[in-house]
Scaffold this motif. Structure first.
Motif, short mmCIF file in Angstrom:
data_model
loop_
_atom_site.label_atom_id
_atom_site.label_comp_id
_atom_site.label_asym_id
_atom_site.label_seq_id
_atom_site.Cartn_x
_atom_site.Cartn_y
_atom_site.Cartn_z
N ILE A 94 0.84 -1.21 0.00
CA ILE A 94 0.00 0.00 0.00
C ILE A 94 0.87 1.26 0.00
N VAL A 95 1.91 1.26 0.82
CA VAL A 95 2.79 2.43 0.87
C VAL A 95 3.54 2.60 -0.46
N SER A 96 4.10 1.52 -0.97
CA SER A 96 4.83 1.60 -2.24
C SER A 96 3.90 1.95 -3.40
N GLY A 97 2.77 1.27 -3.44
CA GLY A 97 1.79 1.56 -4.49
C GLY A 97 1.24 2.96 -4.37
N GLY A 98 1.00 3.39 -3.13
CA GLY A 98 0.52 4.76 -2.91
C GLY A 98 1.53 5.79 -3.35
N GLN B 241 10.26 -11.08 -13.86
CA GLN B 241 9.42 -10.17 -13.07
C GLN B 241 9.09 -8.92 -13.88
N MET B 242 10.11 -8.35 -14.52
CA MET B 242 9.89 -7.13 -15.28
C MET B 242 8.94 -7.38 -16.46
N PHE B 243 9.11 -8.51 -17.15
CA PHE B 243 8.24 -8.83 -18.27
C PHE B 243 6.79 -8.97 -17.80
N ARG B 244 6.60 -9.72 -16.72
CA ARG B 244 5.25 -9.90 -16.19
C ARG B 244 4.67 -8.58 -15.68
N TYR B 245 5.52 -7.80 -15.02
CA TYR B 245 5.08 -6.49 -14.54
C TYR B 245 4.67 -5.62 -15.73
N ALA B 246 5.45 -5.69 -16.81
CA ALA B 246 5.13 -4.92 -18.02
C ALA B 246 3.80 -5.35 -18.62
N MET C 299 10.62 -0.82 -9.51
CA MET C 299 11.70 -0.80 -8.51
C MET C 299 11.14 -0.95 -7.09
N LEU C 300 10.09 -0.24 -6.79
CA LEU C 300 9.49 -0.36 -5.45
C LEU C 300 8.94 -1.76 -5.20
N ASN C 301 8.26 -2.32 -6.18
CA ASN C 301 7.70 -3.66 -6.02
C ASN C 301 8.80 -4.72 -5.88
N LYS C 302 9.80 -4.64 -6.71
CA LYS C 302 10.87 -5.64 -6.69
C LYS C 302 11.71 -5.56 -5.42
N TYR C 303 12.09 -4.35 -5.01
CA TYR C 303 13.06 -4.21 -3.93
C TYR C 303 12.46 -3.88 -2.57
N VAL C 304 11.19 -3.53 -2.51
CA VAL C 304 10.58 -3.19 -1.23
C VAL C 304 9.47 -4.17 -0.86
N VAL C 305 8.61 -4.50 -1.81
CA VAL C 305 7.42 -5.28 -1.48
C VAL C 305 7.61 -6.78 -1.69
N PHE C 306 7.99 -7.17 -2.87
CA PHE C 306 8.02 -8.59 -3.24
C PHE C 306 9.44 -9.14 -3.21
N ILE D 268 0.52 8.92 -21.98
CA ILE D 268 1.61 8.28 -22.72
C ILE D 268 2.97 8.73 -22.19
N ILE D 269 3.10 9.98 -21.81
CA ILE D 269 4.36 10.51 -21.27
C ILE D 269 4.59 10.03 -19.84
N GLU D 270 3.56 10.01 -19.05
CA GLU D 270 3.67 9.68 -17.62
C GLU D 270 3.92 8.20 -17.37
N THR D 271 3.40 7.32 -18.19
CA THR D 271 3.45 5.88 -17.95
C THR D 271 4.87 5.30 -17.83
N PRO D 272 5.80 5.60 -18.73
CA PRO D 272 7.14 5.01 -18.56
C PRO D 272 7.82 5.43 -17.25
N LEU D 273 7.56 6.63 -16.82
CA LEU D 273 8.16 7.11 -15.57
C LEU D 273 7.61 6.34 -14.37
N THR D 274 6.31 6.19 -14.31
CA THR D 274 5.72 5.45 -13.19
C THR D 274 5.98 3.95 -13.30
N PHE D 275 6.20 3.46 -14.53
CA PHE D 275 6.57 2.06 -14.70
C PHE D 275 7.87 1.77 -13.97
N LEU D 276 8.86 2.61 -14.19
CA LEU D 276 10.17 2.40 -13.55
C LEU D 276 10.08 2.54 -12.03
N ILE D 277 9.40 3.56 -11.57
CA ILE D 277 9.25 3.76 -10.12
C ILE D 277 8.52 2.56 -9.51
N GLY D 278 7.43 2.17 -10.11
CA GLY D 278 6.62 1.07 -9.59
C GLY D 278 7.36 -0.26 -9.57
#
Length: 159
Positions: free
Chosen positions: A28-32, A101-106, A84-91, A72-82
Protein backbone atom coordinates in the motif's frame (compact mmCIF):
# COMPACT_ATOMS: atom_id res chain seq x y z
CA UNK A 1 18.88 2.43 0.09
CA UNK A 2 16.50 -0.55 0.33
CA UNK A 3 17.17 -0.99 4.04
CA UNK A 4 16.57 2.71 4.70
CA UNK A 5 13.26 2.60 2.81
CA UNK A 6 12.14 -0.53 4.64
CA UNK A 7 13.02 0.96 8.04
CA UNK A 8 11.12 4.13 7.17
CA UNK A 9 8.03 2.26 5.95
CA UNK A 10 8.11 -0.27 8.80
CA UNK A 11 8.32 2.58 11.34
CA UNK A 12 4.72 3.51 10.47
CA UNK A 13 3.44 -0.07 10.48
CA UNK A 14 2.61 -0.69 14.22
CA UNK A 15 -0.76 1.16 14.24
CA UNK A 16 -1.86 -0.93 11.25
CA UNK A 17 -0.47 -4.26 12.43
CA UNK A 18 -3.88 -5.47 13.62
CA UNK A 19 -5.48 -4.70 10.27
CA UNK A 20 -2.86 -5.59 7.66
CA UNK A 21 0.10 -7.86 7.19
CA UNK A 22 3.47 -6.14 6.86
CA UNK A 23 3.59 -7.26 3.22
CA UNK A 24 0.22 -5.66 2.42
CA UNK A 25 1.21 -2.49 4.28
CA UNK A 26 4.43 -2.23 2.28
CA UNK A 27 2.46 -2.74 -0.94
CA UNK A 28 0.00 0.00 0.00
CA UNK A 29 2.79 2.43 0.87
CA UNK A 30 4.83 1.60 -2.24
CA UNK A 31 1.79 1.56 -4.49
CA UNK A 32 0.52 4.76 -2.91
CA UNK A 33 3.87 6.40 -3.52
CA UNK A 34 3.83 5.29 -7.14
CA UNK A 35 0.20 6.31 -7.59
CA UNK A 36 0.83 9.71 -6.02
CA UNK A 37 3.88 10.15 -8.25
CA UNK A 38 1.75 9.27 -11.27
CA UNK A 39 -0.98 11.72 -10.31
CA UNK A 40 1.50 14.54 -9.64
CA UNK A 41 3.36 13.81 -12.88
CA UNK A 42 0.05 13.66 -14.76
CA UNK A 43 -1.01 17.03 -13.33
CA UNK A 44 2.35 18.67 -14.06
CA UNK A 45 2.66 17.27 -17.58
CA UNK A 46 -0.95 18.06 -18.48
CA UNK A 47 -0.88 21.61 -17.14
CA UNK A 48 2.74 22.76 -17.46
CA UNK A 49 4.31 20.70 -20.23
CA UNK A 50 1.39 20.32 -22.64
CA UNK A 51 -0.50 23.37 -21.32
CA UNK A 52 -3.75 21.41 -21.73
CA UNK A 53 -3.32 21.47 -25.51
CA UNK A 54 -3.73 18.53 -27.84
CA UNK A 55 -0.60 17.17 -29.51
CA UNK A 56 -0.56 17.32 -33.30
CA UNK A 57 1.39 14.60 -35.08
CA UNK A 58 3.22 16.02 -38.13
CA UNK A 59 4.11 12.70 -39.79
CA UNK A 60 0.57 11.37 -39.54
CA UNK A 61 -2.49 13.53 -39.97
CA UNK A 62 -4.31 13.78 -36.71
CA UNK A 63 -3.78 14.55 -33.11
CA UNK A 64 -3.61 13.04 -29.67
CA UNK A 65 -5.76 14.70 -27.05
CA UNK A 66 -3.85 16.32 -24.19
CA UNK A 67 -5.15 13.93 -21.55
CA UNK A 68 -4.12 10.89 -23.59
CA UNK A 69 -0.72 12.36 -24.52
CA UNK A 70 -0.13 13.04 -20.83
CA UNK A 71 -0.85 9.41 -20.02
CA UNK A 72 1.61 8.28 -22.72
CA UNK A 73 4.36 10.51 -21.27
CA UNK A 74 3.67 9.68 -17.62
CA UNK A 75 3.45 5.88 -17.95
CA UNK A 76 7.14 5.01 -18.56
CA UNK A 77 8.16 7.11 -15.57
CA UNK A 78 5.72 5.45 -13.19
CA UNK A 79 6.57 2.06 -14.70
CA UNK A 80 10.17 2.40 -13.55
CA UNK A 81 9.25 3.76 -10.12
CA UNK A 82 6.62 1.07 -9.59
CA UNK A 83 8.78 -1.83 -10.71
CA UNK A 84 11.70 -0.80 -8.51
CA UNK A 85 9.49 -0.36 -5.45
CA UNK A 86 7.70 -3.66 -6.02
CA UNK A 87 10.87 -5.64 -6.69
CA UNK A 88 13.06 -4.21 -3.93
CA UNK A 89 10.58 -3.19 -1.23
CA UNK A 90 7.42 -5.28 -1.48
CA UNK A 91 8.02 -8.59 -3.24
CA UNK A 92 11.51 -9.39 -1.98
CA UNK A 93 10.65 -13.07 -1.39
CA UNK A 94 9.98 -13.81 -5.06
CA UNK A 95 12.50 -16.21 -6.55
CA UNK A 96 11.65 -15.35 -10.15
CA UNK A 97 14.46 -13.81 -12.18
CA UNK A 98 14.37 -10.03 -12.49
CA UNK A 99 13.81 -10.08 -16.24
CA UNK A 100 10.81 -12.40 -15.82
CA UNK A 101 9.42 -10.17 -13.07
CA UNK A 102 9.89 -7.13 -15.28
CA UNK A 103 8.24 -8.83 -18.27
CA UNK A 104 5.25 -9.90 -16.19
CA UNK A 105 5.08 -6.49 -14.54
CA UNK A 106 5.13 -4.92 -18.02
CA UNK A 107 2.21 -7.12 -19.09
CA UNK A 108 0.18 -5.95 -16.09
CA UNK A 109 1.15 -2.33 -16.67
CA UNK A 110 0.24 -2.70 -20.36
CA UNK A 111 -3.20 -4.02 -19.46
CA UNK A 112 -3.58 -1.24 -16.89
CA UNK A 113 -2.52 1.32 -19.50
CA UNK A 114 -5.28 0.18 -21.85
CA UNK A 115 -7.82 0.25 -19.03
CA UNK A 116 -6.45 3.62 -17.89
CA UNK A 117 -6.79 4.98 -21.42
CA UNK A 118 -10.36 3.75 -21.81
CA UNK A 119 -11.53 4.86 -18.37
CA UNK A 120 -9.94 8.31 -18.60
CA UNK A 121 -11.22 8.82 -22.14
CA UNK A 122 -14.78 7.90 -21.12
CA UNK A 123 -14.71 10.02 -17.97
CA UNK A 124 -13.23 13.08 -19.69
CA UNK A 125 -15.00 12.95 -23.04
CA UNK A 126 -18.36 11.44 -22.06
CA UNK A 127 -18.88 12.63 -18.49
CA UNK A 128 -16.85 15.89 -18.62
CA UNK A 129 -14.70 14.98 -15.62
CA UNK A 130 -11.53 16.98 -15.13
CA UNK A 131 -8.59 14.84 -16.39
CA UNK A 132 -6.71 14.78 -13.07
CA UNK A 133 -9.85 13.66 -11.20
CA UNK A 134 -10.35 10.94 -13.83
CA UNK A 135 -6.76 9.82 -13.28
CA UNK A 136 -7.29 9.59 -9.50
CA UNK A 137 -10.46 7.48 -9.86
CA UNK A 138 -8.82 5.21 -12.41
CA UNK A 139 -5.71 4.81 -10.25
CA UNK A 140 -7.70 3.69 -7.21
CA UNK A 141 -9.73 1.12 -9.15
CA UNK A 142 -6.72 -0.35 -10.93
CA UNK A 143 -4.50 -0.37 -7.81
CA UNK A 144 -6.80 -2.79 -6.02
CA UNK A 145 -6.85 -5.18 -8.99
CA UNK A 146 -3.09 -4.85 -9.46
CA UNK A 147 -2.31 -5.94 -5.92
CA UNK A 148 -3.78 -9.38 -6.55
CA UNK A 149 -2.27 -9.70 -10.01
CA UNK A 150 1.21 -8.67 -8.85
CA UNK A 151 1.05 -10.99 -5.83
CA UNK A 152 -0.07 -14.07 -7.77
CA UNK A 153 1.58 -13.45 -11.15
CA UNK A 154 4.37 -10.88 -11.52
CA UNK A 155 6.17 -11.51 -8.23
CA UNK A 156 4.83 -14.96 -7.44
CA UNK A 157 6.41 -16.82 -4.53
CA UNK A 158 6.70 -20.60 -4.64
CA UNK A 159 5.04 -22.29 -1.70
Amino acid sequence: MRKVLLKFIDFFYPPFSGLLSLHTFRYIVSGGTNAASGIVLYFLIYNYVLHQKDVYIPFKPGMITAHVATLIIETPLTFLIGFMLNKYVVFTQSELKGRIQMFRYALVVGANLMLNYGMIKIMVESFDFYPTISKIITTVVLAVASYFIQTHFSFKVKK
